[in-house]
Design a protein around this motif. Sequence first.
Motif, mmCIF file in Angstrom:
data_model
loop_
_atom_site.group_PDB
_atom_site.id
_atom_site.type_symbol
_atom_site.label_atom_id
_atom_site.label_comp_id
_atom_site.label_asym_id
_atom_site.label_seq_id
_atom_site.Cartn_x
_atom_site.Cartn_y
_atom_site.Cartn_z
ATOM 1 N N ASN A 93 0.860 -1.176 0.000
ATOM 2 C CA ASN A 93 0.000 0.000 0.000
ATOM 3 C C ASN A 93 0.894 1.223 0.000
ATOM 4 O O ASN A 93 1.774 1.351 0.851
ATOM 5 N N GLY A 94 0.684 2.082 -0.972
ATOM 6 C CA GLY A 94 1.480 3.296 -1.043
ATOM 7 C C GLY A 94 1.478 3.844 -2.454
ATOM 8 O O GLY A 94 0.802 3.329 -3.347
ATOM 9 N N THR A 95 2.253 4.892 -2.642
ATOM 10 C CA THR A 95 2.344 5.573 -3.927
ATOM 11 C C THR A 95 3.764 5.454 -4.438
ATOM 12 O O THR A 95 4.720 5.618 -3.673
ATOM 13 N N GLY A 96 3.886 5.140 -5.707
ATOM 14 C CA GLY A 96 5.210 5.012 -6.294
ATOM 15 C C GLY A 96 5.157 4.932 -7.803
ATOM 16 O O GLY A 96 4.086 4.861 -8.409
ATOM 17 N N PRO A 97 6.342 4.892 -8.414
ATOM 18 C CA PRO A 97 6.417 4.875 -9.870
ATOM 19 C C PRO A 97 6.345 3.458 -10.456
ATOM 20 O O PRO A 97 6.805 2.495 -9.849
#
Length: 114
Positions: A93-97
Motif C-alpha cells: 500500500n502506497g504511492t510510487g512509480p
Amino acid sequence: MTSAMTGTGTPAAVRTSVEATDRGDAEAFTAAFTHDAELDDRGREYHGRDGVRGWYRTDNIGVRAHFTLDAIEPGRSPATHVATLTVTGNGYNGTGPMTFRLRDGLIAGLRIGP
C-alpha cells in the motif's frame, strides 16, 4: 477513472492494465503485454505472458490490489512512460512509480519501483 486516466497522454495499454487490475480481470491484464514482456517488481523478474500472469495472480489480484493513476509522463527512453500510482489492497500500500515500456501498442516492459 482518475483525471490522469482520461487524458490523451495515457497510452491504451497502460489504461487497460490499470482498469483490468481494478476489475480483477487477469485475461485483459495479460493481453495488454507483449508475448515476450518483462516485468521487474523491485528486483523480482517475470518473463513472457505466463510470467506476467503469475505475478498478477500472486502480487496483484492475489492481494486484491487497486490502482489509482495519479500522473503519467514520458520516460527517459523512447516509448517509455512513468506512471505514479497509488496502490491499495492486502499487499503493498502506497504511492510510487511504475515505468512502462511500450512496443506495438502493448506493454513490453514494466518496472515497479524506482
